[in-house]
Design an enzyme around this catalytic site. Structure first.
Site, PDB file in Angstrom:
ATOM      1  N   GLU A  31      -0.484  29.138 -56.939  1.00 48.10           N
ATOM      2  CA  GLU A  31      -0.039  30.526 -57.031  1.00 48.10           C
ATOM      3  C   GLU A  31       0.261  31.068 -55.635  1.00 48.10           C
ATOM      4  OE1 GLU A  31      -1.994  34.644 -58.922  1.00 48.10           O
ATOM      5  OE2 GLU A  31      -3.241  32.888 -58.525  1.00 48.10           O
ATOM      6  N   LYS A  59       3.563  36.462 -63.733  1.00 44.76           N
ATOM      7  CA  LYS A  59       2.182  36.479 -64.223  1.00 44.76           C
ATOM      8  C   LYS A  59       2.016  37.621 -65.213  1.00 44.76           C
ATOM      9  CE  LYS A  59      -2.506  36.219 -62.248  1.00 44.76           C
ATOM     10  NZ  LYS A  59      -3.227  36.093 -60.939  1.00 44.76           N
ATOM     11  N   CYS A 100      -2.854  31.436 -63.107  1.00 42.17           N
ATOM     12  CA  CYS A 100      -4.266  31.726 -62.833  1.00 42.17           C
ATOM     13  C   CYS A 100      -4.961  32.552 -63.914  1.00 42.17           C
ATOM     14  CB  CYS A 100      -4.390  32.410 -61.471  1.00 42.17           C
ATOM     15  SG  CYS A 100      -6.077  32.300 -60.788  1.00 42.17           S
TER      16      CYS A 100
END
Length: 641
Positions: A46, A115, A174
Site C-alpha cells: 500500500e 481503498k 489493507c
C-alpha cells in the site's frame, strides 16, 4: 500457466518515505527480480510509491505529482515484463484524495482501485487525508493519469487474463480485509479467483497470527487465492514499525509466508482447482456480467512448481496435527457405529478379525463405540476364520488383539466348508483362480452374517476407501456388511490410525501396543492363496500397485477432478525420488481402469460414516454410472508416455 498453475508473489521493496523516485526504482527492480523467477502476478505494498507514513505530506502537491511521475517511470521501465503488478499510490479525483492500487501490465495502466474502508482509530489516521472509494466507478470515473488518457478508477474492477480466464484478479487494500464487509466478497462474486491485498499493517505483538488467520480464512471463504503484500523496512518511522509480513494463501491453506525482511515471497496458485471448487459448490454465486472486467494478456507457458505437494494428501505431515486428526476420525466413525447399534437395538457387534490392518482398525473403532454406549467389550464378537492362506502370524495376532480388547473370540476354521462348496460346484483345489479366492471370502461373510443372527448383532464391515476405489473387494464377500466403519478411510490413513492407537496405548497396555505394531509390520494381503513355508504368498501391492500412489491418485481424481495429465505431474512432484515416470504411469493407468470398471460394486455399498473430504458412497458424495467408459482418461495417459 499449464495445468492451471500461476506463479504469484508478494513483494516488499525497501523504500524511503516521501522519496518517490527512489521508491519507483525499488519497485521496478523488485518487479524485474520477480519476472526473472517466473512470477506472473505480483502485489506490492500500500502506498509504496510514496510511503504509507507520509502524514500531512499527502496534502502536498509535490508528493502527489511525484507519485504520478513515479508510476509513469515504472510503466516505462517494465513495459517488456510479462507480468501483472499491483502497487500503491495516492490519486486525486474531484477534490478528493484516494488511497489506490495501480494495476499495471506490459507498460499499460489497466486500472486504479481505491481503498474502500478508511481506518481512523488507534495509530491510523487515514480519514485525515483519504476518502473512501466505495462509490467510485461507472461514467465519469475514467481519468487521465500517468500519461494515459483514460484510466478507470473504481473499487469494483476485476482483471481477467485472456489466455487463462480462470485467472481473474481483484484488489483490496489493507483495512478492507479487516472490515466486516470486505470488497473481496463482491470481487469474488464478480469472478475474481485471486485477490491481491496491498497493505501497510504495522507490527504489534500477536498481530501476525491474527493477520495470518484473516488472509487464510478469507481465501477459504471465497475459494480464492489471496496474496497479501505488506510494507516493511524503510517504512518504519515515528511510532510505527513495519515488518513486511507477506502471505500467500489458497482456499484456506497457507502456501508461503515471510516476515522481517524485504524482497519476494513466491508460490504457485492453482486457479483451475479454485474454479472447479466454485463449480462444485452450488452455494457459490455465479459470476455477474463482468461489466467491470478489464482484460490483460500473458504469454502461455509452463509454471515451475516450488510449492510443496504432499505425498500423503489424506494425512497431515505435522505430528501434532496428525495425532489430533487420528483421534477425531476414530471418534467420528465410532459415533456413527454407536448410532447404528443403538437405533437397531443390536445386542452385539460382529467383526471378522483377520490379523490385518483393516479388520484391526474396525475392531478398535467398535471398541470405542461400545465404550460410548457404556457396554462391555465382550459385546463385540471377534471371529477369526482361518483357511488355506492364513498364516500363524496373522491368526495369532487376531487372537491376541481380541483378548487384549476384551472381545468375545470365536475361532471357526472354514477350510472344510469351502472344500465342500468347491466339491459341490466342481472347483478343483489345485485351481487357484478367482473362484478359489472369492469362495473363501464369501464363506467368511456368510459365517459372520449367521453369527450376527445367532446373537442379535450387526456385522461391522472392514473394507477401506482405497479398496472400494480399486474394486479390491469380493462382491457379496468382504464387500458386504451392515455398517462399514472404514468406508471413507483410505489405506494409508488406516495405517496411521492403527499406529496412533499403538502409540497411545504403549504405556497403558504394552502387549496391546506390541500386537498392533506387529500388525503394522505385516504385509497387506487378503491371504486367499496358500501360504509358502508358513509365510504370506499374496501381497496386495504387488498385484494392484502401491497404496500410497493409489491414495494420491484417488484424492486428486475424485476430490479435485484433475485430468490425468495434471495428476501425473503432481505425482512426479510428490514421488519423484521414489518412483520414476514409467512406474507412476503404469499404476495410474491401473487406477483409472479399475476405478471405472468396478463402480458397480460401489453402487450398492452398505452404509458407512463419512470422515473426510473424499467418500465413494452412492448416497453421498459420488454419483457415477456403473458402466461409464474410461476411454477419454486412458487416451490422455497414452499421450504422456
Amino acid at each position: 500457466m499449464r495445468d492451471g498453475f500461476i506463479k504469484a508473489a508478494a513483494g516488499t521493496p525497501r523504500i524511503k518515505v516521501a522519496d518517490c523516485r527512489h521508491n519507483a526504482e525499488a519497485c521496478f527492480n523488485l518487479m524485474r527480480e520477480a519476472a526473472a523467477q517466473g512470477v506472473r502476478v505480483l502485489a506490492l505494498p500500500e502506498l509504496c510509491l510514496t510511503g504509507y507514513t507520509c502524514g500531512d505530506l499527502f496534502l502536498q502537491d509535490a508528493l502527489l505529482r511525484g507519485a504520478e511521475e513515479a508510476l509513469a517511470t515504472v510503466l516505462e521501465a517494465t513495459k517488456n515484463l510479462d507480468m501483472v503488478t499491483a502497487l500503491g499510490l495516492p490519486v486525486r479525483h474531484r477534490n478528493k484524495l484516494y488511497n489506490c492500487a495501480a494495476v499495471i501490465s506490459r507498460g499499460e495502466l489497466l486500472g486504479l482501485v481505491p481503498k474502500t474502508h478508511i481506518p481512523n482509530y488507534g495509530e491510523f489516521h487515514e480519514a485525515r487525508w483519504f476518502a473512501s472509494g466505495q462509490d467510485l466507478g461507472g461514467p465519469g470515473c475514467a481519468i487521465p493519469f500517468a500519461g494515459q488518457a483514460a484510466v478507470d478508477l473504481s473499487a469494483g474492477l476485476v482483471f481477467r487474463c485472456t489466455e487463462m480466464p480462470a485467472l481473474t484478479i481483484g484488489v483490496e487494500i489493507c483495512e478492507d480485509l479487516w472490515a466486516a464487509q470486505p470488497p473481496s466478497l463482491r470481487l469474488a462474486a464478480e469472478g475474481a479467483t485471486l485477490i491481491l491485498n496491498l497493505s501497510a499493517s504495522d507490527e504489534t505483538v500477536g498481530k501476525a497470527a491474527y493477520r495470518r488467520e484473516l488472509a487464510a480464512g478469507q481465501s477459504a471463504r471465497l475459494c480464492c487465492g489471496y496474496v497479501y503484500a505488506d510494507a516493511g523496512e524503510g517504512e518504519s518511522t515515528t511510532d510505527m514499525v513495519f515488518t513486511g509480513h507477506n502471505l500467500i494463501a489458497e482456499n484456506g491453506r497457507l502456501l508461503a509466508e515471510r516476515r522481517f525482511a524485504t524482497g519476494l515471497t513466491v508460490s504457485e496458485l492453482d486457479v483451475d482447482a479454485l474454479a472447479y471448487e466454485r463449480r462444485r459448490m452450488n452455494t457459490f454465486p455465479a459470476a455477474g456480467r463482468e461489466t467491470s472486467a478489464r482484460d490483460f494478456s500473458l504469454e502461455p507457458g509452463t509454471t515451475t512448481l516450488t510449492r510443496h505437494i504432499s505425498a500423503t494428501p489424506f494425512i497431515p505431515e505435522n505430528g501434532g496435527e496428525r495425532a489430533e486428526r487420528c483421534e477425531e476420525i476414530i471418534k467420528i466413525a465410532a459415533l456413527g457405529l454407536k448410532q447404528r447399534l443403538e437405533h437397531t437395538g443390536a445386542k452385539t457387534a460382529v467383526v471378522g478379525l483377520s490379523g490385518g490392518l483393516d479388520s484391526t482398525l474396525a475392531i478398535l473403532i467398535t471398541a470405542v463405540a461400545m465404550k460410548l454406549l457404556s457396554r462391555p467389550a465382550s459385546d463385540i464378537i471377534a471371529v477369526t476364520m482361518p483357511c488355506f492362506g492364513t498364516t500363524d502370524r496373522t491368526r495369532d495376532n487376531a487372537v491376541e488383539l481380541a483378548g487384549r480388547l476384551g472381545a468375545t473370540l470365536r475361532r471357526i476354521d472354514i477350510g472344510e466348508a469351502v472344500k465342500q462348496h468347491f466339491k459341490d460346484i466342481g472347483q478343483s483345489m489345485e485351481n487357484h483362480d478367482v473362484t478359489f479366492e472369492n469362495g473363501q471370502a464369501r464363506e467368511r461373510t456368510q459365517v459372520l452374517m449367521d453369527i450376527a443372527n445367532q446373537n442379535g448383532g450387526l456385522v461391522v464391515g472392514t473394507g477401506d476407501l482405497s479398496e472400494l476405489a480399486l474394486g479390491w473387494a469380493t462382491y457379496n464377500g468382504d464387500h458386504m456388511s451392515m455398517y462399514g466403519v472404514n468406508a471413507s478411510i483410505p489405506k494409508t490413513l488406516v495405517r496411521h490410525l492403527v499406529s496412533y492407537v499403538a502409540g497411545d496405548k504403549a504405556e497403558e497396555d504394552k502387549r496391546l501396543s506390541d500386537v498392533l505394531e506387529d500388525i503394522l509390520d505385516t504385509p497387506v494381503s487378503p491371504e486367499l492363496l496358500p501360504a509358502i513355508e508358513g509365510r504370506i504368498s499374496q501381497r496386495t501391492e504387488d498385484l494392484v500397485g502401491p497404496y500410497e500412489l493409489h491414495d494420491f491418485f484417488l484424492y486428486y481424481i475424485v476430490r479435485w477432478a484433475f485430468p490425468p495429465r495434471k495428476v501425473l505431474r503432481l505425482a512426479e512432484q510428490a514421488f519423484g525420488r521414489r518412483y520414476d515416470r514409467a512406474t507412476i504411469l503404469k499404476w495410474l493407468r491401473t487406477f483409472y481402469r479399475r476405478f471405472f470398471s468396478q463402480q458397480f460394486k460401489r453402487s450398492c455399498l452398505p452404509d458407512g460414516p463419512k470422515v473426510g473430504s473424499v467418500t465413494l458412497s452412492p448416497r453421498g458424495d459420488w454419483r457415477m454410472p456403473s458402466d461409464a467408459s474410461a476411454r477419454l482418461w486412458l487416451e490422455e495417459l497414452e499421450g504422456l508416455e
